[in-house]
Design an enzyme around this catalytic site. Structure first.
Site, PDB file in Angstrom:
ATOM      1  N   HIS A 371       0.821  -1.040   0.100  1.00 43.95           N
ATOM      2  CA  HIS A 371      -0.101  -0.098   0.086  1.00 43.95           C
ATOM      3  C   HIS A 371       0.920   1.331  -0.022  1.00 43.95           C
ATOM      4  O   HIS A 371       0.316   2.328  -0.206  1.00 43.95           O
ATOM      5  CB  HIS A 371      -0.958   0.151   1.212  1.00 43.95           C
ATOM      6  CG  HIS A 371      -2.128  -0.695   0.958  1.00 43.95           C
ATOM      7  ND1 HIS A 371      -3.354  -0.193   0.223  1.00 43.95           N
ATOM      8  CD2 HIS A 371      -2.452  -2.088   1.313  1.00 43.95           C
ATOM      9  CE1 HIS A 371      -4.399  -1.275   0.366  1.00 43.95           C
ATOM     10  NE2 HIS A 371      -3.768  -2.595   1.130  1.00 43.95           N
ATOM     11  N   LYS A 562      -9.233  13.881   4.263  1.00 43.41           N
ATOM     12  CA  LYS A 562      -8.779  12.865   4.226  1.00 43.41           C
ATOM     13  C   LYS A 562      -7.525  12.752   5.197  1.00 43.41           C
ATOM     14  O   LYS A 562      -7.606  13.886   5.725  1.00 43.41           O
ATOM     15  CB  LYS A 562      -7.749  12.659   2.780  1.00 43.41           C
ATOM     16  CG  LYS A 562      -6.802  14.182   2.444  1.00 43.41           C
ATOM     17  CD  LYS A 562      -6.147  13.889   1.102  1.00 43.41           C
ATOM     18  CE  LYS A 562      -6.765  13.845  -0.193  1.00 43.41           C
ATOM     19  NZ  LYS A 562      -6.599  12.653  -0.838  1.00 43.41           N
ATOM     20  N   ARG A 563      -6.623  11.939   5.615  1.00 42.45           N
ATOM     21  CA  ARG A 563      -5.698  11.989   6.760  1.00 42.45           C
ATOM     22  C   ARG A 563      -4.946  13.059   6.410  1.00 42.45           C
ATOM     23  O   ARG A 563      -4.535  13.358   5.040  1.00 42.45           O
ATOM     24  CB  ARG A 563      -5.218  10.633   6.788  1.00 42.45           C
ATOM     25  CG  ARG A 563      -5.825   9.589   7.328  1.00 42.45           C
ATOM     26  CD  ARG A 563      -6.458   9.884   8.719  1.00 42.45           C
ATOM     27  NE  ARG A 563      -5.318   9.834   9.750  1.00 42.45           N
ATOM     28  CZ  ARG A 563      -5.143   9.058  10.829  1.00 42.45           C
ATOM     29  NH1 ARG A 563      -5.979   8.013  11.152  1.00 42.45           N
ATOM     30  NH2 ARG A 563      -4.088   8.959  11.897  1.00 42.45           N
ATOM     31  N   LYS A 568       0.362  14.365   1.622  1.00 41.00           N
ATOM     32  CA  LYS A 568      -1.000  14.771   0.951  1.00 41.00           C
ATOM     33  C   LYS A 568      -1.059  16.304   0.734  1.00 41.00           C
ATOM     34  O   LYS A 568      -1.986  16.540   0.032  1.00 41.00           O
ATOM     35  CB  LYS A 568      -2.030  14.259   1.873  1.00 41.00           C
ATOM     36  CG  LYS A 568      -2.272  12.583   1.752  1.00 41.00           C
ATOM     37  CD  LYS A 568      -3.349  12.263   2.692  1.00 41.00           C
ATOM     38  CE  LYS A 568      -3.414  10.691   2.880  1.00 41.00           C
ATOM     39  NZ  LYS A 568      -4.081  10.168   1.918  1.00 41.00           N
ATOM     40  N   THR A 670      -8.437   6.673  -2.777  1.00 44.83           N
ATOM     41  CA  THR A 670      -9.882   6.176  -3.026  1.00 44.83           C
ATOM     42  C   THR A 670     -10.853   7.207  -3.036  1.00 44.83           C
ATOM     43  O   THR A 670     -11.774   7.369  -3.616  1.00 44.83           O
ATOM     44  CB  THR A 670     -10.190   4.769  -2.449  1.00 44.83           C
ATOM     45  OG1 THR A 670      -9.976   5.389  -0.929  1.00 44.83           O
ATOM     46  CG2 THR A 670      -9.644   3.689  -2.833  1.00 44.83           C
ATOM     47  N   LYS A 674     -14.460   8.356  -5.268  1.00 42.85           N
ATOM     48  CA  LYS A 674     -15.543   9.028  -4.623  1.00 42.85           C
ATOM     49  C   LYS A 674     -16.273  10.034  -5.158  1.00 42.85           C
ATOM     50  O   LYS A 674     -17.474  10.427  -5.560  1.00 42.85           O
ATOM     51  CB  LYS A 674     -15.599   8.764  -3.127  1.00 42.85           C
ATOM     52  CG  LYS A 674     -15.218   7.530  -2.386  1.00 42.85           C
ATOM     53  CD  LYS A 674     -14.819   7.721  -1.049  1.00 42.85           C
ATOM     54  CE  LYS A 674     -14.241   6.489  -0.587  1.00 42.85           C
ATOM     55  NZ  LYS A 674     -13.704   6.766   1.082  1.00 42.85           N
TER      56      LYS A 674
HETATM   57  C1  LIG Z   1     -12.198   7.075   1.382  1.00 44.59           C
HETATM   58  C2  LIG Z   1     -11.861   7.408   2.654  1.00 44.59           C
HETATM   59  C3  LIG Z   1     -10.594   7.682   2.939  1.00 44.59           C
HETATM   60  C4  LIG Z   1      -9.427   7.631   1.887  1.00 44.59           C
HETATM   61  O1  LIG Z   1      -9.246   9.029   1.265  1.00 44.59           O
HETATM   62  P1  LIG Z   1      -7.954   9.293   0.513  1.00 44.59           P
HETATM   63  O2  LIG Z   1      -8.300  10.594   0.053  1.00 44.59           O
HETATM   64  O3  LIG Z   1      -8.027   8.145  -0.803  1.00 44.59           O
HETATM   65  O4  LIG Z   1      -6.769   9.192   1.338  1.00 44.59           O
HETATM   66  C5  LIG Z   1     -10.124   7.999   4.296  1.00 44.59           C
HETATM   67  N1  LIG Z   1     -11.216   8.241   5.294  1.00 44.59           N
HETATM   68  C6  LIG Z   1     -12.409   7.925   4.810  1.00 44.59           C
HETATM   69  C7  LIG Z   1     -13.408   8.127   6.038  1.00 44.59           C
HETATM   70  C8  LIG Z   1     -12.915   7.693   3.567  1.00 44.59           C
HETATM   71  O5  LIG Z   1     -14.089   7.506   3.601  1.00 44.59           O
END
Ligand SMILES: *Cc1c(COP(=O)(O)O)cnc(C)c1O
Length: 824
Positions: A371, A562-563, A568, A670, A674
Site C-alpha cells: 500500500h 483525508k488523513r 498529501k 480512493t 468517490k
Molecule cells: C475514502 C476514505 C479515505 C481515503 O481517502 P483518500 O483521499 O484516498 O486518502 C479516508 N477516510 C475516509 C473516512 C474515507 O471514506
C-alpha cells in the site's frame, strides 16, 4: 442458530420463517416492536433513538441470518480470506437496507410506529476500525465480494475503541476515545465455539522424530482469540459473507491464588495484559508503529485467522496439502505478514507436513497487497523483539532466508550487495526483519494498487526481488463500492441516473456512460445541478451545526478531506488559501469566484507537524472568516471528526476535489474516486489513481498540475531547489512571509515557523516547486466555474465515466488473476 449477541440475550428457540402476515411492512413493524419490548425491555414511548436503532438492526439481522443460512450448507469450491488489521466500515444499516432492498419497507414500518428512519440511522455509531484509505478499501472489498457472490471471510480485530474522536480546542486537535461498543453491537454474533489459543514468548524444544528433529514452541503466555461475526450483505441480498473479528480474552480471568493472598490488582493483571491486545486501534496512518503491543496485535489476529481457516479446511477436505486449491489468502499490507512463518509453523510443527510441502502450500495460498512505498511506512521489527515474542517464528524466518540466499548464490548472484538487498533481514540499522520482503517472498502474487504505484514497486523498493521473479508483481487498481458511495450516499443522483439510463445501472455501473449524452441537455443538467444544490444545502446545515459557520451554497465548494499527512499536502492548499486571501484584499472589486474551502481529516496524535498544519488551517480560517473585506468571496472551514458517515455527507456536496499529493507518494487514493463519481471535478497531480481517472474521464474534464513522479525525483536532485522556487515566486514568498510573520497567530507570532522554515530549507514534499502551477490551475478553475454550461458538462462526464473504479471491477480482477476463484 445458537450464537447469541451481547445485546440479545433472548432469542427465539427455533428457526421459523420470518414471513408471518404476508405484508412485509407489517412483518417488519411487528418484528421491530417485538425486539424493542422483548429484547431491549423498553416501550415505544420510552425508547431512545439508540433503542430504535438496536431493535431495527436486530429485526434486520434475523432476515440476514435467514438468507445466510440458506447457503450455509454448501461448501464452496474455494474461499477467499481477506486479512486486514483495519476495516473502516462506518454504519451498516444503510448498507443492509439498501442491499436487501428494504429501505422503503422499513421506512414505512417505522413510520407506522411514529418513528423516522433517518433519525434511527443517525443513532448508529460508525464502526471506525481503521485509519483511512487502507481500512476503507478493505470494507469496500468485503461489500463487493458479497455482491459478486465470492465466498469470502474477512478477518480482523474487534477493537473496543476504534479511531479516536477528534475535536478542536482553539484550533488544536484534541483526541478522545471512541466508544462504538459501549452499548454492544447488534449486528454481531459472538461465536465462542470458534476460540483459539494464541501463544507469546517462551522457547522452542527439540526432540527426535523419525529421521529428523521435531521442534515445538512452548509459549510462556497464552491469550484466547474469540470470534465475533458481522454479516456482510451483498447487493440484492444474494450472498451474505462474514467479517470475523477477534476479541482477546485471558484464559484465567482471575488468578485466585494471588487474589486470596490479598493481591487484588495483581490477580487481574494477566487478564488486563491479554485484553489489551484488542483494546484499541493504533491511530497512525502510513507510518509503522514500533511498539511491542502492535506486534502482539498483528500476530494475534493472523494466528487466530490461520488456525480458523486451517481447521475449516481439515473439516471439509482433510488433507492440508490441498489448501491452495480451496483457499486464497490476501494480506492487506504487511500487518499480517507474520502469516508466512505462522502458516509454515502450523503446517510443519502442528500437522507434520514436510518443509517442502509446507512451503509449497504457503507460497501458493498467500498473496500480498503493498500500500505504500514511503520509507517510514515500511514495517520492520527488531530481531531481538521477534526472538523474545515469537522465538519459533524467528527460527523459521532464518531458515526461509537461508534457503532464499543460498539460491541466489547458486544462480551466480551471491555478491554481498545483492544479498543485502534481497535478504529478509536488514543488517544496516541493527538487525531487523523486513516484513515487506517476508510477505513478498512468501506470496504467490504481490500487487500494487494503481498503475503508477505498481511500476514504482517494480523499479524501486522491490526492484531486486522483482528481477528474481518478474511475474510476481501485478497491478490491481483500487476501487470503491458504488452501493455506498453513490446509491446510499447520493440517492438523488442515483434516482436521476436510473431515470436517464434505466434501472440496470444499479447492477451494471458501465451503463452510467449513457449519461454522457445528457451533458449538454438543459433539462438533465438542471436536474443534476438541483441534486448538487440539495446536497450542498444539507452540508451547509451540518457545517453550521458543528462549527457555527454559515456557508453560501452558491459558492464553489472546494474540498480536501483525508488523513492529514505532509505528503498529501494540505499545507499547499492552505498556502494557496492565504495567497488568494491576499489577492482578494489587494483587488477587492475584481470579479472573484466565491469559494468555500472545506478541510477535514485526522492527524495521528503523535504527528506534530500534521497537528500544526491543522492549527494553521484553523487560524487562517478564523482570520479569513472574520475579515469583512473578503466576505462573500472566501470562507474556510475545518470540519471536525472526519469519518465515513461525514464523508457520505461531504462528497456529494463537493464541486472540486483536492487530490494534490506529491507525485509518486500516494499509492492510489480512493477518495479521488468517490468525488469524481459524484461529479466533483478533480484538481490533482499525476499521482496514484489520479492518472487512471484522467484516462477515463478525459484530460479536458480534470485539472492536472505540477511535477510528475519523474519530475519530482529530478527536482529533488537539484541543490537548494526550495529556496530557488520561493525566490522565483513573489506570490508564494508573500504568502509564506504572512504566515511566518505571525499575522494568523498574533498571540504567538512564531507558532508556524516550524512549517515555513521547513519549506524554505528542506521542502521534502516539493510544495514550493508545485505552488505556481497550482495557483494558475486554481484560477483556471475559477474561470471554468463561471462558464456554467461547460462546468456542468464536465461534471456529468465525470459521473458517466467512473464505472471502471467500482470495487466490483477490482474484485473481479483479483478473483480471476490472483485468487483464481470461479465467479458464477
Ligand atoms: C475514502 C476514505 C479515505 C481515503 O481517502 P483518500 O483521499 O484516498 O486518502 C479516508 N477516510 C475516509 C473516512 C474515507 O471514506
Amino acid at each position: 442458530m445458537h450464537a447469541k449477541a451481547a445485546v440479545a440475550p433472548a432469542r427465539a428457540p427455533a428457526q421459523r420463517s420470518l414471513t408471518v402476515s404476508g405484508d412485509p411492512v407489517v412483518d417488519l413493524r411487528e418484528a421491530i416492536r417485538g425486539k424493542l419490548g422483548i429484547v431491549l425491555g423498553v416501550t415505544p414511548e420510552t425508547a431512545r433513538p439508540r433503542d430504535w436503532f438496536v431493535a431495527t438492526a436486530l429485526a434486520l439481522r434475523d432476515r440476514i441470518a435467514e438468507t445466510g443460512l440458506s447457503k450455509a450448507t454448501q461448501i464452496p469450491h474455494k474461499r477467499v480470506y481477506y486479512l486486514s488489521l483495519e476495516f473502516l466500515i462506518g454504519r451498516l444499516m444503510s448498507d443492509a437496507l439498501n442491499n436487501l432492498g428494504l429501505t422503503e419497507t422499513v421506512r414505512e414500518a417505522l413510520n407506522e410506529l411514529g418513528i423516522d428512519l433517518d433519525a434511527v440511522q443517525e443513532a448508529e455509531p460508525d464502526a471506525a476500525l481503521g485509519n483511512g484509505g487502507l481500512g476503507r478499501l478493505a470494507a469496500c472489498f468485503m461489500e463487493s465480494m458479497a455482491s459478486l457472490s465470492i465466498p469470502a471471510i474477512g478477518y480482523g480485530i474487534r477493537y473496543d475503541h476504534g479511531l479516536f474522536r477528534q475535536s478542536f480546542k482553539d484550533g488544536w486537535q484534541q483526541e478522545a476515545p471512541e466508544t462504538w461498543l459501549a452499548e454492544g453491537n447488534p449486528w454481531e454474533f459472538a461465536r465462542r465455539e470458534a476460540t483459539y489459543k494464541i501463544g507469546f514468548g517462551g522457547g522452542v524444544t527439540m526432540s527426535a522424530s523419525g529421521d529428523g528433529i521435531a521442534r515445538r514452541w512452548q509459549p510462556a503466555e497464552t491469550v484466547l482469540a474469540v470470534a465475533h461475526d458481522v454479516p456482510v450483505v451483498g447487493w440484492r441480498g444474494k450472498q451474505v459473507n462474514r467479517l470475523r473479528l477477534w476479541k482477546a480474552e485471558s484464559e484465567a480471568p482471575v488468578d485466585l491464588a494471588r487474589f486470596n493472598g490479598g493481591d487484588h490488582v495483581g490477580a487481574v493483571s494477566e487478564r488486563m495484559r491479554a485484553e489489551a491486545i484488542s483494546r484499541v486501534l493504533y491511530p497512525s496512518d502510513a507510518s509503522a508503529e514500533g511498539q511491542e503491543l502492535r506486534l502482539r496485535q498483528e500476530y494475534f489476529f493472523t494466528s487466530a485467522s490461520l488456525q480458523d481457516l486451517v481447521a475449516r479446511h481439515r473439516n471439509e477436505r482433510g488433507d492440508l496439502r490441498s489448501l491452495p486449491d480451496h483457499a486464497a489468502i490476501q494480506l492487506n499490507d504487511t500487518h499480517p505478514a507474520i502469516a508466512v512463518p505462522e502458516l509454515m509453523r502450523i503446517l510443519t510443527d502442528d500437522h507434520g507436513l514436510s518443509w517442502e510441502d509446507a512451503w509449497h502450500v504457503t507460497t501458493n495460498t498467500l498473496h500480498y497487497t503493498n500500500h505504500t512505498l514511503l520509507p517510514e511506512a515500511l514495517e520492520t521489527w527488531p530481531v531481538e523483539l521477534m526472538e523474545r515474542l515469537l522465538p519459533r517464528h524467528m527460527q523459521i524466518i532464518y531458515l526461509i532466508n537461508w534457503m532464499h540466499l543460498e539460491e541466489q548464490g547458486k544462480s551466480g548472484k551471491g555478491d554481498a550487495a545483492h544479498l543485502a538487498s534481497v535478504s529478509l533481514i536488514d543488517e544496516s540499522h541493527g538487525r531487523r526483519v523486513r516484513m515487506g520482503h517476508l510477505a513478498f517472498h512468501g506470496a504467490r502474487r504481490v500487487n500494487g494498487v494503481s498503475a503508477l504505484h505498481t511500476d514504482l514497486m517494480r523499479s524501486t523498493v522491490f526492484s531486486d526481488l522483482h528481477a528474481l521473479d518478474s511475474d510476481k508483481i501485478v497491478n490491481k487498481t483500487n476501487g470503491i463500492t458504488f452501493r455506498r458511495w453513490l446509491h446510499t450516499a447520493n440517492p438523488g443522483l442515483t434516482k436521476l441516473a436510473v431515470e436517464a439510463v434505466g434501472e440496470g445501472v444499479l447492477d451494471n455501473p458501465e451503463l452510467l456512460t449513457g449519461l454522457d449524452k445528457f451533458a449538454q441537455d438543459a433539462s438533465f443538467v438542471a436536474r443534476y445541478r438541483a441534486v448538487r444544490r440539495e446536497r450542498k444545502e444539507a452540508l451547509t446545515a451540518i457545517v453550521a451545526d458543528r462549527t457555527g459557520i454559515d456557508l453560501d451554497p452558491d459558492a464553489l465548494f472546494d474540498v480536501q478531506v483525508k488523513r492529514i499527512h505532509e505528503y498529501k499536502r494540505q499545507l499547499l492548499n492552505v498556502i494557496e488559501t492565504v495567497a488568494l486571501y491576499q489577492a482578494i484584499k489587494a483587488e477587492p472589486h475584481r470579479n472573484w469566484t466565491p469559494r468555500v474551502k472545506i478541510f477535514g481529516g485526522k492527524a495521528a496524535p503523535s504527528y506534530v507537524q500534521a497537528k500544526l498544519i491543522i492549527k494553521l488551517a484553523a487560524d487562517v480560517a478564523r482570520a479569513v472568516n472574520d475579515d469583512p473585506e473578503v466576505a462573500g468571496r472566501l470562507k474556510v472551514v475545518f470540519l471536525p471528526n472526519y469519518s465515513v458517515s461525514l464523508a457520505e455527507a461531504i462528497i456529494p456536496a463537493a464541486d472540486l476535489s483536492e487530490q494534490i499529493s506529491t507525485a509518486g507518494l500516494e499509492a492510489s487514493g480512493t477518495g479521488n474516486m468517490k468525488f469524481a463519481l459524484n461529479g466533483a471535478l478533480t484538481v490533482g497531480t499525476l499521482d496514484g489513481a489520479n492518472i487512471e481517472i484522467r484516462d477515463h474521464v478525459g484530460a479536458d474534464n480534470i485539472f492536472i498540475f505540477g511535477l510528475d513522479a519523474a519530475g519530482v525525483i529530478a527536482r529533488k536532485a537539484v541543490p537548494g531547489y526550495a529556496r530557488a522556487a520561493i525566490e522565483a515566486s513573489p506570490r508564494l514568498a508573500a504568502a509564506l512571509d504572512m504566515i511566518a510573520s505571525g499575522r494568523f497567530s498574533p498571540e504567538e507570532p512564531g507558532r508556524f515557523r516550524p512549517l515555513t522554515d521547513d519549506l524554505r530549507h528542506r521542502d521534502p514534499y516539493l510544495l514550493t516547486a508545485d505552488f505556481d502551477d497550482y495557483w494558475r490551475t486554481q484560477r483556471a478553475i475559477d474561470a471554468a466555474w463561471r462558464d456554467s454550461t461547460t462546468w456542468w458538462a464536465k461534471a456529468i462526464h465525470n459521473t458517466a465515466r467512473m464505472a471502471w473504479f467500482s470495487s466490483d471491477r477490482s474484485m473481479r480482477e483479483y478473483a480471476d488473476e490472483i485468487w483464481r476463484v470461479r465467479l458464477d
